[in-house]
Scaffold this motif. Structure first.
Motif, mmCIF file in Angstrom:
data_model
loop_
_atom_site.group_PDB
_atom_site.id
_atom_site.type_symbol
_atom_site.label_atom_id
_atom_site.label_comp_id
_atom_site.label_asym_id
_atom_site.label_seq_id
_atom_site.Cartn_x
_atom_site.Cartn_y
_atom_site.Cartn_z
ATOM 1 N N HIS A 66 55.159 69.980 7.201
ATOM 2 C CA HIS A 66 55.276 71.344 6.216
ATOM 3 C C HIS A 66 56.671 71.151 5.796
ATOM 4 C CE1 HIS A 66 54.899 75.803 6.689
ATOM 5 N NE2 HIS A 66 54.990 75.427 5.408
ATOM 6 N N ASN A 68 59.365 72.886 3.197
ATOM 7 C CA ASN A 68 60.052 73.882 2.253
ATOM 8 C C ASN A 68 61.255 73.672 1.562
ATOM 9 O OD1 ASN A 68 58.364 76.807 3.056
ATOM 10 N ND2 ASN A 68 58.403 75.641 5.020
ATOM 11 N N GLU A 80 56.772 75.281 -1.454
ATOM 12 C CA GLU A 80 56.398 75.046 0.025
ATOM 13 C C GLU A 80 54.868 74.414 0.030
ATOM 14 O OE1 GLU A 80 54.556 77.670 3.790
ATOM 15 O OE2 GLU A 80 54.982 78.545 1.969
ATOM 16 N N LYS A 82 52.093 71.691 1.983
ATOM 17 C CA LYS A 82 51.279 71.228 3.550
ATOM 18 C C LYS A 82 50.822 70.009 3.058
ATOM 19 C CE LYS A 82 50.663 75.400 6.212
ATOM 20 N NZ LYS A 82 49.823 76.519 6.839
ATOM 21 N N ARG A 93 49.129 66.432 -0.642
ATOM 22 C CA ARG A 93 49.644 67.592 -0.120
ATOM 23 C C ARG A 93 49.429 68.711 -1.175
ATOM 24 N NH1 ARG A 93 56.192 67.288 -1.873
ATOM 25 N NH2 ARG A 93 56.004 65.283 -0.620
ATOM 26 N N GLY A 95 50.062 72.930 -2.391
ATOM 27 C CA GLY A 95 51.271 73.854 -2.066
ATOM 28 C C GLY A 95 51.671 74.715 -3.433
#
Length: 417
Positions: A66, A68, A80, A82, A93, A95
């Motif tokens: 995760h 950020n 951000e 994931k 990923r 986001g």
């Protein structure tokens, strides 16, 4: 209450909940991620443990993350994500980017040297960048930063470090600090945080679910169709072997077999083009032979089948030394000098019979490289020169490692869709 069983008669009904629970326990145990505790060298200083931790991370099969981050220089950017990583080189990923108030959804998948980006519902393929390879940034921190052990207990170790993520502070006007938290049992990272005191710029990643993933589904849109023909039936092993060669070289591929007037037809669909040289290698039968031999003077060439040409120079071959069965593995060594070297590891050691001998490497009866062997008690590794550029050398290594096809395939056609 009893339930009739055909073979054994009556079975107590309470047996079934027990059986169900047992099955759950078995399945859970089979799915539990296995992380081995590494052996840390006693002489390793505390500030070197993060480098060791990066090597431990690369030994895992997979992990989730995760991420950020935020920066306000030169403009406000926040993101951000994931994602998950399948080692050694796959990542996906999803986001959200926020650039100057404009939010953009991101869906990325990376493998090898390429990445897929979803735009307006369609996948595009591009050369791979850091935006789909979190390992590059993790390595930049764990391997190339200076660490100081801050605290340690039975559960975790915490390190301070000076970060080197330039994109967070391009002007280097902020005082950035970093914290690394490692699991004290297996030395895998738990969390990495980089920020200034006001958190006007920060980069933070959390790790979880090690070794619970084993596959990333990659998009596939065929761009090239290649047709190969065989003299006899194409078996499943041939299809699997050919598909494996393409995939090891970073090509998304699908194979199909058809009947035709020319014989069994094998169709290969690729998501991107391939050069003629590499295609000829990938679709070769893969018969490997190593002969002793000598260079010949161009003016004196005997009329014999044991004379072949390599880079326009005549070569006389003498004795067959090794074939596919004697080779343990092949690899491309790109660090031996200006030209790549093809390294062959042998299953058993061999002993040269002369003080000095030239050995020639043949692929499907054509010479592709040579090496010079001096008197040595035993040899279990050979390095062949003049094989070609990095792409060709890597391709030949993949072919040797994949094994030999039972039947040769003849090139028929290639077209772009």
């Amino acid at each position: 209450m009893l339930i009739k069983n055909v073979r054994t008669g009556l079975v107590p009904v309470h047996f079934f909940p027990i059986l169900f629970i047992s099955l759950i326990i078995i399945v859970f145990a089979a799915c539990t991620a296995k992380i081995t505790r590494p052996v840390i060298p006693k002489e390793i200083p505390p500030n070197e443990i993060p480098k060791f931790a990066f090597q431990q991370l690369k030994k895992q099969k997979s992990f989730q993350f995760h991420l950020n981050f935020k920066t306000d220089t030169p403009a406000l950017i926040e993101a951000e994500f994931k994602g998950r990583v399948i080692l050694p080189d796959q990542e996906e990923r999803i986001g959200l980017w926020n650039r100057l108030g404009e939010k953009v959804a991101v869906d990325l998948k990376g493998i090898g040297d390429f990445q897929y980006e979803k735009k307006e519902g369609k996948w595009e393929i591009h050369p791979r960048g850091e935006e789909s390879n979190i390992l590059i940034q993790i390595e930049r921190i764990l391997v190339f930063s200076e660490f100081e052990l801050k605290s340690k207990d039975s559960r975790q170790m915490v390190f301070n470090f000076k970060p080197n993520l330039i994109f967070l502070d391009p002007t280097q006007s902020k005082r950035m600090n970093g914290l690394l938290t490692l699991n004290n049992s297996n030395l895998l990272p738990i969390k990495i945080t980089v920020s200034d005191s006001a958190r006007t710029a920060f980069w933070e990643i959390q790790f979880s679910n090690f070794n619970r993933q084993n596959k990333i589904s990659l998009p596939f849109t065929p761009k090239v169709i290649i047709q190969l023909v065989a003299d006899s039936k194409i078996d499943n092993r041939t299809k699997t072997l050919l598909l494996d060669r393409f995939q090891q070289l970073g090509f998304q591929a699908k194979v199909k077999v058809y009947r035709s007037n020319l014989g069994p037809l094998l169709e290969v669909q690729l998501e991107r083009d391939i050069s003629e040289t590499q295609l000829n290698l990938v679709t070769s039968q893969g018969k490997v032979e190593i002969y002793s031999g000598d260079w010949l003077e161009p003016k004196i060439i005997p009329d014999t089948q044991q004379v072949k040409y390599f880079q326009f120079k005549p070569v006389r071959l003498y004795e067959l030394i090794l074939t596919n069965q004697a080779i343990e593995s092949a690899s491309a060594n790109l660090d031996q000098g200006p030209e790549p070297v093809l390294e062959l590891s042998l299953k058993a050691k061999i002993k040269p019979t002369e003080k000095e001998k030239l050995l020639f490497l043949l692929l499907d009866d054509a010479i592709i490289g040579y090496t010079q062997v001096f008197e040595n008690p035993l040899i279990d590794r050979l390095q062949f020169k003049a094989v070609g550029d990095a792409t060709k050398t890597k391709t030949i290594a993949v072919i040797i490692n994949s094994g030999m096809m039972k039947l040769p395939l003849k090139f028929l056609s290639k077209k772009e869709i």
